[in-house]
Design an enzyme around this catalytic site. Structure first.
Site, PDB file in Angstrom:
ATOM      1  N   ASP A 181      68.322  -9.279  79.526  1.00 30.04           N
ATOM      2  CA  ASP A 181      68.133  -7.884  79.134  1.00 30.04           C
ATOM      3  C   ASP A 181      68.000  -7.047  80.403  1.00 30.04           C
ATOM      4  O   ASP A 181      66.919  -6.871  80.949  1.00 30.04           O
ATOM      5  CB  ASP A 181      66.887  -7.732  78.257  1.00 30.04           C
ATOM      6  N   HIS A 186      63.377  -1.092  82.317  1.00 25.72           N
ATOM      7  CA  HIS A 186      62.321  -2.050  82.643  1.00 25.72           C
ATOM      8  C   HIS A 186      62.273  -2.421  84.123  1.00 25.72           C
ATOM      9  O   HIS A 186      61.504  -3.315  84.497  1.00 25.72           O
ATOM     10  CB  HIS A 186      62.516  -3.313  81.803  1.00 25.72           C
ATOM     11  N   ILE A 203      58.704   0.339  81.967  1.00 25.32           N
ATOM     12  CA  ILE A 203      57.830  -0.268  80.965  1.00 25.32           C
ATOM     13  C   ILE A 203      58.229  -1.721  80.707  1.00 25.32           C
ATOM     14  O   ILE A 203      59.333  -2.151  81.041  1.00 25.32           O
ATOM     15  CB  ILE A 203      57.848   0.523  79.649  1.00 25.32           C
TER      16      ILE A 203
END
Length: 279
Positions: A181, A186, A203
Site C-alpha cells: 500500500d 502514509h 497518518i
C-alpha cells in the site's frame, strides 16, 4: 461527479497474488507483532498467518475496481473494512481474487464506494476468504444518490470485559507500506491531502490499525492465537498517527466479540463498530 456508476454490480476479472512466509512475517511485523508472538514471526513454527493478512492478496483486486470506477488516491481515505475467513491461511500460496463494486453512495460532501472480493486458492479453487472495503472519496458527493445502508454498533451496554493496550512505532506506517500500500498519505508530509487534512503529518494506514485490532482480540480471548479470529469488521472514524498507543475495550458473548479502539493520546474512538467472531 467523476465516479462511474455504471460499474456497480460488475465483476472484475480475477487477479492472482503469490506470497511466501517472508511476506506473512513482514506483515505481522507491520501490524506490531512482538517477540512473544513467535508463531507468526518464525518459519520454524509455520509460520501461522494473522487473518487480516487477507487484505494483502485482495488489495490489487480492490485497486482494479477503484480504477474502473474513476477513483484516484489523491482524495481517498479508508472508511470501513471486513474480512470473513473460511479457514486459516497457509504460510505460502498463490491466490486468485475477484472484486465487485457493490455500491457507490452519496454522502453529500463525499462519496462512499463499497467493494467486495472473493479469494480462492489458485491451484485448487478452494474458497479461502471474503473481504469488504468501504472507501471514502472526498469531493464526490451531492449528486442525489442513495446514502449507504446503516451499520449497527451492537456494543453491549455493560462495562467492557477487558482492555488491551498496544503501542505503535514512529516508523509503523513506513513498515506497513512495504506490504504494497504505497499511498503517499502514509509517508509523504508534502502530499496535498496530508497537508490539507492532517497538518502535514502522514497518518497510519487504517488497515494497519485493523491488524492491531485482530491481535488485540486474539490476546484478549484466543490465548494469542490470531488464527482463531474468523470474522472481523471495523469502521475507521478518526486518524491515527504512527507512535500513538491503542486502547482497545472488548466485550465477549460466546463466539461473538465487540470492540472499541481509542488512542491514549487523544482519547477519541479511531476504530468503531468493531465486531469479531472467534473459534
Amino acid at each position: 461527479m467523476t465516479l462511474d456508476l455504471s460499474h456497480v454490480g460488475q465483476r472484475i476479472a480475477p487477479l492472482e497474488f503469490a506470497y511466501t512466509a517472508k511476506d506473512t512475517i513482514r506483515y505481522a511485523l507491520g501490524v506490531g507483532a512482538q517477540a512473544a508472538e513467535l508463531d507468526f514471526l518464525y518459519e520454524g513454527r509455520g509460520p501461522k498467518v494473522i487473518p487480516t493478512f487477507a487484505v494483502i492478496p485482495a488489495y490489487e483486486a480492490l485497486v482494479s475496481a477503484m480504477d474502473r470506477s474513476g477513483i484516484t488516491f489523491d482524495k481517498v481515505v479508508h472508511g470501513h473494512q471486513k474480512i470473513t475467513m473460511k479457514r486459516a491461511l497457509p504460510p505460502a500460496a498463490t491466490l486468485r481474487s475477484t472484486a465487485v463494486v457493490e455500491g457507490i453512495y452519496d454522502l453529500k460532501k463525499m462519496a462512499q464506494v463499497v467493494v467486495s472480493t472473493r479469494t480462492e486458492d489458485a491451484a485448487t479453487g478452494e474458497h479461502l476468504f471474503d473481504t469488504e472495503w468501504g472507501i471514502i472519496v472526498f469531493g464526490e458527493g451531492g449528486w442525489g444518490g442513495q446514502p449507504p445502508p446503516a451499520r449497527e454498533t451492537g456494543i453491549p451496554s455493560r462495562p467492557c470485559d477487558t482492555e488491551v493496550e498496544q503501542s505503535t512505532r514512529p516508523e509503523q506506517a513506513l513498515l506497513y507500506r512495504l506490504m504494497g500500500d504505497g499511498n503517499p498519505l502514509h509517508a509523504d508530509p508534502d502530499f496535498p491531502l496530508v497537508q490539507e487534512r492532517f497538518g502535514g503529518r502522514p497518518i497510519l494506514h487504517g488497515l494497519c490499525s485493523y491488524g492491531f485490532l485482530a491481535r488485540a482480540v486474539a490476546q484478549a480471548f484466543c490465548d494469542g492465537d490470531a488464527t482463531r479470529v474468523r470474522h472481523l469488521a471495523a469502521r475507521f472514524t478518526k486518524p491515527v498517527w504512527p507512535g500513538d498507543t491503542f486502547r482497545t475495550e472488548l466485550w465477549r458473548d460466546g463466539a461473538r466479540v465487540w470492540a472499541r479502539v481509542t488512542t491514549r493520546e487523544r482519547g477519541e474512538p479511531c476504530l468503531s463498530q468493531c465486531y469479531a467472531e472467534i473459534d
